[in-house]
Structure formats: C-alpha cells, structure tokens
Design a protein around this motif. Structure first.
Motif, PDB file in Angstrom:
ATOM      1  N   LEU A  89       0.354 -31.360-103.413  1.00 26.86           N
ATOM      2  CA  LEU A  89      -1.044 -31.598-103.771  1.00 26.86           C
ATOM      3  C   LEU A  89      -1.762 -32.397-102.682  1.00 26.86           C
ATOM      4  CD1 LEU A  89      -0.700 -32.356-107.582  1.00 26.86           C
ATOM      5  CD2 LEU A  89      -1.625 -30.279-106.522  1.00 26.86           C
ATOM      6  N   LYS A  92      -2.519 -30.040 -99.863  1.00 25.10           N
ATOM      7  CA  LYS A  92      -3.642 -29.143-100.189  1.00 25.10           C
ATOM      8  C   LYS A  92      -4.975 -29.879-100.187  1.00 25.10           C
ATOM      9  CE  LYS A  92      -1.153 -25.936-103.193  1.00 25.10           C
ATOM     10  NZ  LYS A  92      -1.011 -25.469-104.587  1.00 25.10           N
ATOM     11  N   THR A  94      -5.929 -31.870-102.676  1.00 21.96           N
ATOM     12  CA  THR A  94      -6.388 -32.070-104.048  1.00 21.96           C
ATOM     13  C   THR A  94      -5.968 -33.421-104.633  1.00 21.96           C
ATOM     14  OG1 THR A  94      -4.454 -30.893-104.903  1.00 21.96           O
ATOM     15  CG2 THR A  94      -6.435 -29.600-104.561  1.00 21.96           C
ATOM     16  N   LEU A  95      -5.178 -34.152-103.877  1.00 17.90           N
ATOM     17  CA  LEU A  95      -4.715 -35.479-104.297  1.00 17.90           C
ATOM     18  C   LEU A  95      -4.586 -36.321-103.041  1.00 17.90           C
ATOM     19  CD1 LEU A  95      -3.632 -36.970-106.894  1.00 17.90           C
ATOM     20  CD2 LEU A  95      -1.359 -36.221-106.203  1.00 17.90           C
TER      21      LEU A  95
END
Length: 102
Positions: A89, A92, A94-95
């Motif tokens: 994540l 990506k 997203t975190l």
C-alpha cells in the motif's frame, strides 16, 4: 483407560511445504520466495537436511524464543503478511509510512 506414552515433535518442513505456507499467507512473491529461503539458510537460522527438510539451528530457535518473549505475534506468519500488505500500500501511494508507524 489412560495410556502412558510420549508425544513426538511434528515433522520438519520441506522447502516445498515452506513455500506453500508462504504462498498461503501471501509472504513474498514467486521471484522472492527462493531468496527468502536462501537468506534463512545463509544467516544460519535453518539448515537444509536430507529430503530438502529445513531444520532450525540453535540460533533460529533462540531468535524465535526471543521474539516470542517480546510478543507472540512477532513469530506468526500473519504478522509478516500484514507488514507485506502495508508495504504494498505504501508502494502504491495509498498509505504513508507515517500512518503505518503510528
């Protein structure tokens, strides 16, 4: 009737069984799993025995006990799986790593 006897330890995992468990818990990728196993051997945590069975070394057992004394979760495959999911994540976007560390 109670019968006296002794228990025996489980069989040692083969490389194939370890790979199966790593895949089951989504630890590593097809490309990285052999490197993970090689690293375990190179660092002296396990020895490769006959029949491609992995035997824990004294160092490996001591480390497992030490991690377990801190927190039993540290030696479970679910812990590594969770970390790998969080890293994916982060990769990506997203975190953030701050969210993971807090």
């Amino acid at each position: 009737k109670v019968k006296a006897g002794e228990t025996s330890p489980p069989d040692l995992l083969t490389e194939a069984e370890l790979i199966e468990q790593m895949e089951k818990h989504q630890i590593g990728t097809d490309a990285s799993i052999p490197a993970h196993i090689k690293s375990l051997c190179d660092r002296g945590y396990v020895r490769l025995e006959s029949g491609r069975r992995l035997s824990p070394s004294t160092l490996g057992v001591v480390l497992a006990h030490a991690y377990s004394s801190i927190d039993d979760e540290l030696i479970k495959p679910t812990m590594r799986s969770c970390v790998e999911k969080q890293l994916k994540l982060i990769a990506k976007g997203t975190l953030s790593f701050e969210e993971v560390l807090l």
